[in-house]
Every structure is written in structure tokens, then in C-alpha cells.
Design a protein around this motif. Structure first.
Motif, PDB file in Angstrom:
ATOM      1  N   UNK A  98      33.288  34.119  40.288  1.00  0.00           N
ATOM      2  CA  UNK A  98      33.997  33.693  41.510  1.00  0.00           C
ATOM      3  C   UNK A  98      33.021  33.615  42.678  1.00  0.00           C
ATOM      4  N   UNK A  99      32.145  34.597  42.771  1.00  0.00           N
ATOM      5  CA  UNK A  99      31.162  34.621  43.862  1.00  0.00           C
ATOM      6  C   UNK A  99      30.193  33.443  43.710  1.00  0.00           C
TER       7      UNK A  99
ATOM      8  N   UNK B 121      32.452  40.047  35.097  1.00  0.00           N
ATOM      9  CA  UNK B 121      32.009  38.659  34.913  1.00  0.00           C
ATOM     10  C   UNK B 121      32.877  37.723  35.767  1.00  0.00           C
ATOM     11  N   UNK B 122      34.181  37.974  35.771  1.00  0.00           N
ATOM     12  CA  UNK B 122      35.079  37.134  36.579  1.00  0.00           C
ATOM     13  C   UNK B 122      34.709  37.200  38.065  1.00  0.00           C
ATOM     14  N   UNK B 123      34.412  38.407  38.530  1.00  0.00           N
ATOM     15  CA  UNK B 123      34.075  38.550  39.959  1.00  0.00           C
ATOM     16  C   UNK B 123      32.748  37.868  40.279  1.00  0.00           C
TER      17      UNK B 123
ATOM     18  N   UNK C 289      39.631  28.877  37.407  1.00  0.00           N
ATOM     19  CA  UNK C 289      39.358  29.330  38.775  1.00  0.00           C
ATOM     20  C   UNK C 289      40.378  28.746  39.739  1.00  0.00           C
ATOM     21  N   UNK C 290      40.719  29.523  40.752  1.00  0.00           N
ATOM     22  CA  UNK C 290      41.709  29.067  41.734  1.00  0.00           C
ATOM     23  C   UNK C 290      41.624  29.908  43.009  1.00  0.00           C
ATOM     24  N   UNK C 291      42.094  29.308  44.091  1.00  0.00           N
ATOM     25  CA  UNK C 291      42.253  30.079  45.335  1.00  0.00           C
ATOM     26  C   UNK C 291      43.710  30.447  45.568  1.00  0.00           C
TER      27      UNK C 291
ATOM     28  N   UNK D 197      35.833  23.603  43.153  1.00  0.00           N
ATOM     29  CA  UNK D 197      36.381  24.307  44.320  1.00  0.00           C
ATOM     30  C   UNK D 197      37.279  23.384  45.151  1.00  0.00           C
ATOM     31  N   UNK D 198      37.525  22.174  44.645  1.00  0.00           N
ATOM     32  CA  UNK D 198      38.247  21.197  45.466  1.00  0.00           C
ATOM     33  C   UNK D 198      39.753  21.163  45.197  1.00  0.00           C
ATOM     34  N   UNK D 199      40.168  21.576  43.996  1.00  0.00           N
ATOM     35  CA  UNK D 199      41.568  21.371  43.619  1.00  0.00           C
ATOM     36  C   UNK D 199      42.374  22.659  43.568  1.00  0.00           C
ATOM     37  N   UNK D 200      43.539  22.549  42.940  1.00  0.00           N
ATOM     38  CA  UNK D 200      44.426  23.702  42.751  1.00  0.00           C
ATOM     39  C   UNK D 200      43.818  24.710  41.795  1.00  0.00           C
ATOM     40  N   UNK D 201      43.256  24.161  40.707  1.00  0.00           N
ATOM     41  CA  UNK D 201      42.638  24.997  39.671  1.00  0.00           C
ATOM     42  C   UNK D 201      41.457  24.226  39.082  1.00  0.00           C
ATOM     43  N   UNK D 202      40.518  24.952  38.488  1.00  0.00           N
ATOM     44  CA  UNK D 202      39.421  24.273  37.798  1.00  0.00           C
ATOM     45  C   UNK D 202      39.103  25.014  36.503  1.00  0.00           C
TER      46      UNK D 202
END
Ligand SMILES: Cc1ncc(COP(=O)(O)O)c(C=O)c1O
Length: 402
Positions: free
Chosen positions: A49-50, A44-46, A201-203, A177-182
């Protein structure tokens, strides 16, 4: 419209459907499957993320837990200080900030987005500011280009609470998708439901690892990176590698059951969101703009609720609106997100004083004269038009019509 007319319109309907139950039954059929967090959660996480367009997602047991872990990760990474928060949000956005030892710095809202007034937020940045924790309220994007550019220029991190707005976009890019985390919530009343649930979510790989550990007691073995785990083991040779606690964490894990429902729901999220967007446009297009606010920032919006905000502060008209909604069987919430101005709540008054709430006029209007109404995919267009007709017919003052 006759008094007997009942539109039978709840805040949410059928958010968990037979296909989700079937998916769950199929999952439970063979032998006895693992039910605690395992491969379904990971899948579910993957998939999430997609769908969102980020590197990493961490599934937890609620949106409030997502808020808590996010702010805890911020504290563990950057230390405490001030966090700029909106006055219109859910209580857990403020609670997480307070519980982690940050000072919340409140800003008023922008009436068109219902999100924070971004110019006021920029003015409140100080050398102590650790982040701006912005909420996208009821499906409306709260970001603007100048705000994002200024945060970047001044090195202030952005955290997006997208619990009420997933699928919405800014300049074609998904919110979250704009910040450090959401943060996201899968509570029953939201765009999709895992019964209860939330996502972070985070990059940023380091924040991802920290959040993963915080979700399970702060345990190092929950980290993905072998290097990270090895370095903890090397630095703490006296500890059993299975029981190294990097942080004083929590247990806010979810289960395979919730993840199976989430995976099933995700398949129809985009189609459902299209219907919701059509519903909101229809509603706003047919409301009388002399009586009700219709100039919301709808560009890229994706709303699970229809926003009904009176144009003027008119208590008698407001009473007529509420009694009409009740008479027609239309469930509603006054104050919109989280019940309106958080600074009016007892916990905030204890923290910031009895009169702080008075300084925020935009949110105070929405507190008393703003409502939300359910907007689910199966909502009949005819009901939306009927409701608009009934609301438009209400007189703004006693003895006048229209
Ligand atoms: C903006 C916002 N943040 C956080 C939450 C908390 O989510 P949950 O109810 O899943 O704990 C909510 C809940 O409705 C919310 O609206």
C-alpha cells in the motif's frame, strides 16, 4: 547471423533470487512459524500500500483471484449490469465478469497503448453500465485525461487491472491508484513474483472490508472494523459470531511463505523496473520503424516484456519473424496479452456468437501480428541490439532485401 547463434532468451529469468530464498530460510529457522495467512501477509499488504500510494491492499493467491474478488465486491455493493471490458486482456478479467452475472461489453484497443480504445469505451456507456474494467497491457498506461474526466462526470466507476504494468505511471501517478479498485499479479513471469499471488488495492473502506471477507469464505470476523463486526453480531443474535457469513465467499488466501518472498522482492522492484524501462527504449529505438510498430505510448511505461508488433498484416513476413525468433532461441508469445482477441476464444463465441470478433480490427491485427518477448532486469543490452539487427534484416517480401 549464423544459424548456430542462440541468444538463450527466455520470457523471464531469475525472477526469484537467492536473497528471496535466504529471506524465506531465515523466516523458517526459529521454531516452527505460522505458515497460514498471518503477520507476514499483513506486513506485505502494508508495504505494498505504501509503495503504491493507496490506503488498503488485500493479498490473495493469484491475479485471477484478485479479478474475481474485485468483481464480486462490485456485484455485492452495486448489483449487476454491464461492465465495459477490453478485447485484449487476460481471460480471468472476462471470466470474473461473466461468473458474477454481469454482461461484458467489449471495446477494441488503441494500437499505441494496447489498452482499450477509451473513446469507444465512453461511447458504450449506458444507464446499465456498472464499471469500466480496464487493463494496462504489458506495461503501457491506457488512461488519458479526457477518459478519467468523463467517467467522473458520468459517475461510472473505473477498475484497473495492473497485473502486467505495475510501476507504470500516468501524469507521474502510479497506475492502480486512479479507480475504485485495482488488481495486481505476482505470477513468476511478471514484474515481481511471490511464486503465485495477487493484490487488490482500494481507497474505499467499505470495498476493502468486503474484499477481506470475500477472501475468507465471506466471514465477518475477517473484517477490520469493530463497528462492522458488532453490527453483524447485533443483527444476527442466533449466530455464533465466529461463523457469520456475510457473503457467499471463497477461500483465495495466500500464505506467510508467499508474503515473505513478496516483501523481499518489493525491496528491489523499483531498481529492476528502471532496467526494464531502459531495455524497452533500446529495443524500440533500434527497430526499423518501416517494418515494426515503434510508436508505442512509452511515457510512464514499465514493461516486463518487449512488444514486437508488425506494421502491416503480412503473413509471409510474420512467418519469417517467428522463424528468426525460434532460430535465435528467443522465446515469444503471439497475440501479446492473453493470446490476442478474447472474442475469438471458444467461451466468448458461445456467449456472443461466432462472428462478434470481426468487429474489432485493431485487436485483430495484434492477434496475428503482435508478439511479446521477455524483458527481465539481467537481459544483456548486446542481445537486444543483436535481435534488432536480425529482425531489421528480414525482407518484407520474397526476393527483396532490407
Ligand atoms: C492482465 C492480467 N490480469 C490477470 C492475470 C491473472 O494473473 P494470475 O496469473 O496471477 O492469475 C494476468 C496473468 O497473467 C494478466 O496478465
Amino acid at each position: 547471423m549464423s544459424c548456430r547463434e542462440d541468444l538463450n532468451w527466455p520470457l523471464m529469468r531469475n525472477n526469484i533470487q537467492q536473497t528471496d530464498v535466504d529471506a524465506l530460510v531465515n523466516f523458517l529457522q526459529p521454531e516452527v512459524p505460522i505458515l497460514t495467512q498471518a503477520s507476514q501477509v499483513e506486513a506485505f499488504e502494508q508495504e505494498w500500500s505504501r509503495w503504491l500510494g493507496v490506503e488498503h491492499s488485500v493479498f490473495v493467491n493469484s491475479g485471477s483471484s484478485a479479478n474475481l474478488l474485485t468483481i464480486t465486491a462490485l456485484k455485492e455493493t452495486y448489483g449487476t449490469g454491464e461492465i465495459i471490458v477490453p478485447t485484449l486482456t487476460w481471460v480471468s478479467d472476462i471470466a470474473s465478469v461473466i461468473q458474477c452475472g454481469f454482461n461484458p461489453v467489449f471495446v477494441d484497443i488503441n494500437r499505441r497503448t494496447l489498452g482499450m480504445d477509451t473513446e469507444q469505451a465512453l461511447r458504450k456507456i449506458t444507464p446499465q453500465t456498472k464499471a469500466v474494467f480496464l487493463t494496462h497491457v504489458l506495461g503501457y498506461n491506457a488512461l488519458d485525461a479526457n477518459f478519467l474526466a468523463e467517467l467522473k462526470r458520468r459517475g461510472v466507476g473505473l477498475i484497473e487491472d495492473v497485473c502486467e504494468s505495475y510501476g507504470a505511471t500516468f501524469q507521474g501517478q502510479k497506475l492502480g491508484t486512479f479507480g475504485l479498485m485495482s488488481n495486481f499479479s505476482f505470477y513468476y513471469a511478471h514484474h515481481m513474483s511471490t511464486i503465485e499471488g495477487g493484490m487488490i488495492c482500494t481507497n474505499e473502506p467499505q470495498l476493502y472490508e468486503t474484499v477481506r471477507m470475500l477472501r475468507s469464505h465471506g466471514m465477518v470476523r475477517e473484517a477490520k472494523s469493530g463497528d462492522l463486526k458488532n453490527s453483524y453480531c447485533r443483527s444476527h443474535p442466533d449466530l455464533n459470531p465466529d461463523f457469520i457469513f456475510a457473503f457467499p465467499g471463497y477461500n483465495v488466501r495466500s500464505t506467510e511463505i508467499n508474503a515473505v518472498i513478496g516483501r523481499s522482492q518489493l525491496k528491489r522492484l523499483d531498481d529492476n523496473n528502471k532496467l526494464r524501462t531502459e531495455n524497452l527504449r533500446l529495443f524500440l529505438d533500434h527497430l526499423d520503424s518501416d517494418k515494426y510498430q515503434t510508436d508505442f505510448a512509452v511515457g510512464g511505461s514499465c514493461n516486463y516484456a518487449l512488444t514486437l508488433v508488425l506494421k502491416e498484416a503480412n503473413p509471409a513476413f510474420c512467418e519469417r519473424v517467428m522463424s528468426t525468433l525460434r532460430r535465435l532461441g528467443v522465446e515469444f508469445r503471439r497475440g501479446t496479452s492473453g493470446g490476442g482477441n478474447q472474442l475469438r476464444q471458444p467461451y466468448a463465441k458461445r456467449l456472443l456468437g461466432e462472428t462478434e470478433f470481426e468487429k474489432y480490427p485493431a485487436v485483430n491485427h495484434v492477434h496475428f501480428y503482435g508478439f511479446y518477448i521477455g524483458n527481465y532486469p539481467g537481459l544483456e543490452k548486446e542481445k537486444i541490439l543483436q535481435l534488432c539487427k536480425a529482425l531489421n534484416a528480414l525482407p518484407m517480401s520474397e526476393g527483396t532485401h532490407g
